[in-house]
Structure formats: C-alpha cells, structure tokens
Enzyme design. Structure first.
Site, PDB file in Angstrom:
ATOM      1  N   CYS A  66       0.922  -1.049   0.076  1.00 11.83           N
ATOM      2  CA  CYS A  66       0.255   0.471   0.214  1.00 11.83           C
ATOM      3  C   CYS A  66       1.298   1.531  -0.003  1.00 11.83           C
ATOM      4  CB  CYS A  66      -0.817   0.005   1.417  1.00 11.83           C
ATOM      5  SG  CYS A  66      -2.516  -1.238   1.402  1.00 11.83           S
ATOM      6  N   ASN A 117     -10.036   0.336  -0.795  1.00 10.40           N
ATOM      7  CA  ASN A 117      -8.596  -0.125  -0.114  1.00 10.40           C
ATOM      8  C   ASN A 117      -7.904  -0.221  -1.632  1.00 10.40           C
ATOM      9  OD1 ASN A 117      -5.995   0.033  -0.297  1.00 10.40           O
ATOM     10  ND2 ASN A 117      -5.992  -0.682   2.097  1.00 10.40           N
ATOM     11  N   HIS A 147      -3.527   7.093   2.746  1.00 11.65           N
ATOM     12  CA  HIS A 147      -4.316   6.369   1.798  1.00 11.65           C
ATOM     13  C   HIS A 147      -5.621   5.724   2.128  1.00 11.65           C
ATOM     14  CE1 HIS A 147      -4.181   2.141   1.102  1.00 11.65           C
ATOM     15  NE2 HIS A 147      -3.334   1.751   2.178  1.00 11.65           N
TER      16      HIS A 147
END
Ligand code: ACO
Length: 321
Positions: free
Chosen positions: A115, A278, A248
């Site tokens: 990520c 996500n 994020h």
C-alpha cells in the site's frame, strides 16, 4: 544554477466499471453493510473483470495524466509502476505499459511496497528527476487486489478494491512547486500481521491476503502521524501549514485517528474510502486525482500524502501542487 524540482504536471485515474456494494458481499460471507460502514467507512469498491489487468488500468490512468500535462508518451523517459498485483511475475507491468504507450526509449520498472508503493515510487522518481537522470516521468499506482483476496475471508475481502492513479513528474527550475520532502520507512518484523500466503518462490501460487487487522491498525496511526511530522519538518514546515491531507485509503477510522492526532480539520482530509475502498498502491494517486478534479486541490496548494502497508512499509510525501 537554480535547483531542479520534481513538479506534478499531470494527473490521471482509472476505475473498473464494475461496482461491488457491501450488500453484494453480504450475500456470500457473514457480514453486513452496517458492520462494514461502521468499522471501515467503505460502502463499495470497483472490481476489474477477468480480462482487465493491472496494466490496462495503469495505462488508462497514464494516458489521462499525459493529456492533463499536455504531453505525448514520447515526452516521457521513465515509467515507474507501484503494484503488488502485477500482470505477470515478469516482465514488470511498467514495461508492458511502456510498450502499449509506444515508448521505445528510457527505462521502466516496478516498485513493490504494497500500500505504500506509490509513496516509495514518488521518492525514487523525485530523486531521479532532481538529479537529471529523468526529465519527465510517469509514476503509476495500479492494482487488481481483488485477484489476491480470499473471498471466503470476511476479515479481508470487504476491505479492498481495484483501480489505478497516475502522475507525471516533470523536472522544473525556478519554481516553488514540486515535491518538497519525502520520507519512507519499513520494518520487516511484522510480516505475520499482514502478508500474502503464497508467491513464486514459496508456493508457486499468488496466494491470498492475510491480516490481523486490529493489530495493524495500532501501528498505522502512530507511524503515519510520525512520518508526516518528519516530512513537514524536513521541508522546514509544520503540519499546521498544509492545505490538504491525502491519506492512503485503508479505513476511515485510521484517517480520522491521524487527523485528530495531528489536529488536521475534517474538511482538509481527502477521503475516497467510501467509494473506492483500499486500492493499495493506487489509493493515494486516486484520492489526489479526485480532489484535483472536483476543484479542492489547486495549483500552489500544499498537500501531504501518506501511506502504510504490508512489510510493514510506510511513508509520506509533501508537495506543493
Ligand atoms: N463482518 C462482520 N464481523 C467481522 C468482519 C466482517 N467483515 N470482520 C471481522 N469481524 C468480526 C471479528 O471476527 C471480530 O469478532 P469477535 O469479536 O467475535 O472475535 C469482531 O468483528 C471485531 O474484529 P476486529 O478485527 O477487532 O475489528 P476492527 O474494529 O479492528 O476492524 C478492520 C477490522 C476493519 C480490518 C480494522 O482493524 C482495520 O482497518 N485495520 C487496518 C487495516 C490496514 O490499515 N491495513 C494496512 C494496509 S493494507 C495492505 O498493506 C495490504
């Protein structure tokens, strides 16, 4: 000679057309829209079709970023793709995109920091641009995370989605725009809290995401906040100076926790977690793109981006857009 800065001169994004709601997921695992919204803020995610690969999403985002920058593919001398879900074990997804764009010079490679991949890629590319190793680069975050989910595991399958975001970074002198500072970190001790249980050298399969979410959560808020403070300090600024916070998009509660800890107002936080979930390395450029397109982030604004992910990896990047 005046200092060269790595300036964001174009942004692009791509989301698959197929939308999967929480209600749809509730039909095949033991969960509910209420639980998912309350614990994560996620309402839906986009899912790539079987024939839609990471490279397709990345290519579409890259083309839009080039248009937005007023450039053609041949103006680019470097393509870096942040991804954990490449089309193939090799070649790099970046070289596949390079070929589709018809770019037959320069270099292209992938970066794998889960990520945090886009934040890592921004740092690497910034350094190449400011030293003159690249004049204009495409930085792409692209993922088909749906491919590595265990769709029977309610603790992970509800959290992720597919998509891509891209930025053109151009070397420019005599400007106050550009990436002002960046910070990356990793700590390999926490592999068991967040990993994929397969790979080319271990099982010969791609494996599935495994996560002990509540433990990851604790590290995320603390490490992200510290990374942002350090990043601001390195630029001679403070968190109070930033106009926009582009985090994020892992979980709305993490976004809120970091914002609260650093006294960032809710109105300054760019959140796309409800619509995109996500999207791993694509999440930061997708959120940045969203806020540019809807007119929130404007040229000259000071924007703090951050990410936290598997590894653990984490980092932040402070940019004057
Ligand atoms: N639906 C219903 N119940 C669920 C679900 C679900 N989808 N998932 C878990 N539960 C249950 C658990 O089984 C547990 O039940 P129990 O109390 O009977 O044991 C209960 O809900 C609470 O579980 P927690 O894991 O403590 O729930 P939490 O509030 O922590 O939320 C979540 C879980 C959303 C995963 C959260 O911890 C989180 O977002 N963590 C951070 C994720 C992250 O930032 N990851 C980093 C990036 S990802 C990457 O790099 C690939």
């Amino acid at each position: 000679m005046s200092e060269i800065r790595a300036v964001i001169s174009g942004v692009g994004a791509c989301l698959p057309d197929r939308v999967m709601t929480n209600a749809e997921i509730s039909a095949f695992v033991d969960t509910s829209d209420e639980w998912i919204v309350e614990r994560t803020g996620i309402r839906q995610r986009h899912i790539a079709t079987e024939t839609e690969y990471t490279s397709h999403l990345g290519e579409r985002a890259a083309r839009e970023a080039l248009d937005n920058a007023g450039l053609s593919p041949n103006d680019i001398d470097l393509i870096v793709v942040a991804t954990t879900t490449p089309d193939y074990t090799f070649p790099a997804t970046a070289t596949i995109i390079q070929n589709r764009l018809g770019v037959y010079h320069g270099a292209a490679f992938d970066i794998q920091a889960v990520c945090s991949g886009f934040i890592y890629a921004l740092k690497v590319v910034k350094n190449m641009v400011i030293t003159g190793a690249s004049k204009r680069a495409l930085v792409i975050g692209a993922e088909t995370f749906s491919r590595i989910l265990d769709w029977e595991d309610r603790t992970t399958c509800i959290l992720f989605g597919d998509g891509a975001g891209a930025m053109v970074l151009s070397g420019k002198a005599d400007t106050d725009q550009g990436i002002l500072s960046s910070f990356i970190r990793s700590d390999g001790r926490h592999k068991d809290l967040l990993h994929v249980d397969g790979g080319p050298s271990t099982t010969g399969t791609v494996g599935h995401v495994r996560m002990i979410g509540n433990q990851v959560f604790r590290y995320a808020v603390k490490d992200i906040a510290r990374a942002m403070e350090l990043c601001a300090k390195r630029a001679g600024l403070s968190i109070a100076d930033i106009d926009w916070f582009v985090p994020h998009q892992a979980n709305q509660r993490i976004l809120d926790g970091v914002a609260r800890k650093l006294k960032i107002r809710t109105q300054q936080v760019v959140s796309t977690v409800a619509e995109h979930a996500n999207t791993s390395a694509a999440s930061v450029p997708l959120a940045f793109y969203t806020a540019v397109k809807d007119g929130r982030i404007r040229k000259g604004d000071l924007v703090m981006m951050e990410a936290f992910g598997g590894g653990f990896t984490w980092g932040a990047s402070l940019v004057r857009y």
